[in-house]
Design a protein around this motif. Sequence first.
Motif, short mmCIF file in Angstrom:
data_model
loop_
_atom_site.label_atom_id
_atom_site.label_comp_id
_atom_site.label_asym_id
_atom_site.label_seq_id
_atom_site.Cartn_x
_atom_site.Cartn_y
_atom_site.Cartn_z
N VAL A 79 8.24 -7.25 6.71
CA VAL A 79 8.47 -5.73 6.31
C VAL A 79 7.26 -4.72 6.64
O VAL A 79 6.49 -4.74 6.47
N GLN A 80 8.21 -4.43 7.27
CA GLN A 80 6.76 -2.26 7.79
C GLN A 80 6.88 -1.36 6.53
O GLN A 80 8.10 -1.35 5.49
N VAL A 81 5.73 -1.25 6.21
CA VAL A 81 5.23 -0.48 4.82
C VAL A 81 3.66 0.79 5.80
O VAL A 81 4.54 1.03 6.77
N LEU A 82 4.54 1.84 4.98
CA LEU A 82 3.87 3.20 5.24
C LEU A 82 4.74 3.66 6.40
O LEU A 82 3.86 4.25 7.01
N LYS A 83 6.08 3.53 6.67
CA LYS A 83 6.04 4.15 6.54
C LYS A 83 6.48 5.68 7.06
O LYS A 83 7.08 6.29 7.73
N HIS A 84 5.99 5.88 6.01
CA HIS A 84 6.14 7.68 5.71
C HIS A 84 5.21 8.50 6.83
O HIS A 84 4.64 9.48 6.61
N GLU A 85 3.68 7.35 6.84
CA GLU A 85 2.52 7.93 7.27
C GLU A 85 2.41 8.20 9.10
O GLU A 85 3.74 6.85 9.22
N PRO A 86 2.04 9.51 9.82
CA PRO A 86 2.35 9.22 11.16
C PRO A 86 2.03 7.57 11.13
O PRO A 86 0.49 7.01 11.06
N ALA A 87 1.87 7.69 12.70
CA ALA A 87 1.65 6.04 13.26
C ALA A 87 1.08 6.69 14.36
O ALA A 87 1.42 7.55 15.41
N PRO A 120 0.70 -1.05 -0.33
CA PRO A 120 0.02 0.02 -0.06
C PRO A 120 1.12 1.19 -0.36
O PRO A 120 2.02 1.46 0.70
N GLN A 121 0.12 2.75 -0.95
CA GLN A 121 1.25 3.71 -0.84
C GLN A 121 0.45 4.30 0.18
O GLN A 121 1.10 5.67 0.06
N THR A 122 -0.21 3.97 0.84
CA THR A 122 -1.43 5.79 1.17
C THR A 122 -2.20 5.21 2.18
O THR A 122 -2.41 3.14 1.98
N ILE A 123 -2.35 5.09 2.94
CA ILE A 123 -3.50 4.77 3.97
C ILE A 123 -4.14 4.18 3.73
O ILE A 123 -5.18 3.64 3.98
N CYS A 124 -5.61 5.13 2.58
CA CYS A 124 -6.49 4.20 2.05
C CYS A 124 -6.31 3.39 1.51
O CYS A 124 -7.37 2.58 1.65
N ASP A 125 -5.09 2.84 0.51
CA ASP A 125 -4.98 2.05 -0.05
C ASP A 125 -5.04 0.64 0.97
O ASP A 125 -5.08 -0.64 0.38
N ILE A 126 -5.12 0.55 2.24
CA ILE A 126 -5.51 -0.49 3.27
C ILE A 126 -6.50 -1.04 2.56
O ILE A 126 -6.88 -2.11 2.77
N GLN A 127 -7.50 -0.13 2.48
CA GLN A 127 -8.86 -1.08 2.34
C GLN A 127 -8.90 -1.93 0.63
O GLN A 127 -9.81 -2.68 1.06
N LEU A 128 -7.91 -1.98 0.44
CA LEU A 128 -8.39 -2.70 -0.58
C LEU A 128 -7.46 -3.59 -1.20
O LEU A 128 -6.45 -5.13 -1.18
N HIS A 129 -6.49 -4.06 0.49
CA HIS A 129 -5.29 -5.34 0.90
C HIS A 129 -6.55 -5.84 1.43
O HIS A 129 -7.36 -5.73 2.66
N GLU A 130 -6.24 -7.43 1.75
CA GLU A 130 -6.37 -8.25 2.69
C GLU A 130 -5.60 -7.76 4.13
O GLU A 130 -3.98 -7.62 3.90
N GLY A 131 -6.40 -7.99 5.20
CA GLY A 131 -5.95 -7.16 6.17
C GLY A 131 -6.42 -8.71 7.95
O GLY A 131 -7.64 -9.28 7.58
#
Length: 299
Positions: A256-264, A179-190
């Motif tokens: 692998v950690q993703v979205l590391k540029h987004e606020p946690a 995922p490249q943005t937070i919104c992309d999470i909704q397109l993935h299996e969680g």
Amino acid sequence: MEQLKGISIFVEAVEAGGFSAAADRLHLTRSAVAKTIARLEQRLGVRLFNRTTRMQSLTEEGRFFYERCLRAVEQIRLGEAMLESGRREVRGRLRISMPVLFGRHCIAPILASLLDEHPDLELDLSFNDRIVDLLEDGFDLAIRNGPLKDNPDLMARTIARQRMTVCASPTYLDRHGAPQTICDIQLHEGIVYRRGDYDRGWIFPTSADPWRRIAPKARLRLDDLASISDAAVAGRGLAWLPCWLVRVEVLAGRLVQVLKHEPANVFDAHAIWLRSPVMLPKVRLAIDTLAARLPAVMG
């Protein structure tokens, strides 16, 4: 002195919730506790406990007597604390309650190291995710994560800050991309944490909404964070987990950690203890040690 011993054992039996639990705390046999209570009842001429084969509960007279004994015992404990606070050495048993995974991975190893430095110190560590009552359950200290409710009977100190991260296995990312943005999470299996009927949303604070929640697609729900980490390593989807929990897996390349540029999302870990005019040296030592050493293991 025998009368005082009987009263202290009676108070311990009430606070522990029964004769067997009191015996464990006092390092006595259940029979010894029961006989002491029986002698106390005989001397007072009243029944303090209703007894069944499985439990003991206070009678009305027992409740009346306990409330008055507790005041006396608390004064004795306060006197002991004041004396102990004047000593330089740390000694005695320290009972601490902590969350299961956080305690096992982060808290217990740090506290256990204190035994090497203080030969007269004893540790009694309890791993439990429920919120304990320090007074009724007999704990000197509790570790709690997240926001705290106001309680005038308790003191608290922040001992660390925990950071959440989104991660996945290299296998999953090769198949589905990252995922490249937070919104992309909704397109993935969680892989979602569920407690009861409630799915915990993934929180990503923003300037507009500090509690912004994102929900991925989820076919796998678990109520154990370690199992979520295992499922992520197996390639079942994205996971939202504390950094300290996945630190080893990330270093080993299994996650692998993703979205590391987004606020946690970051939340506090606290040490909680009963409000008192005097803090026992062993309690202060544990709190100071955790506050000094925990940040290094939090990831």
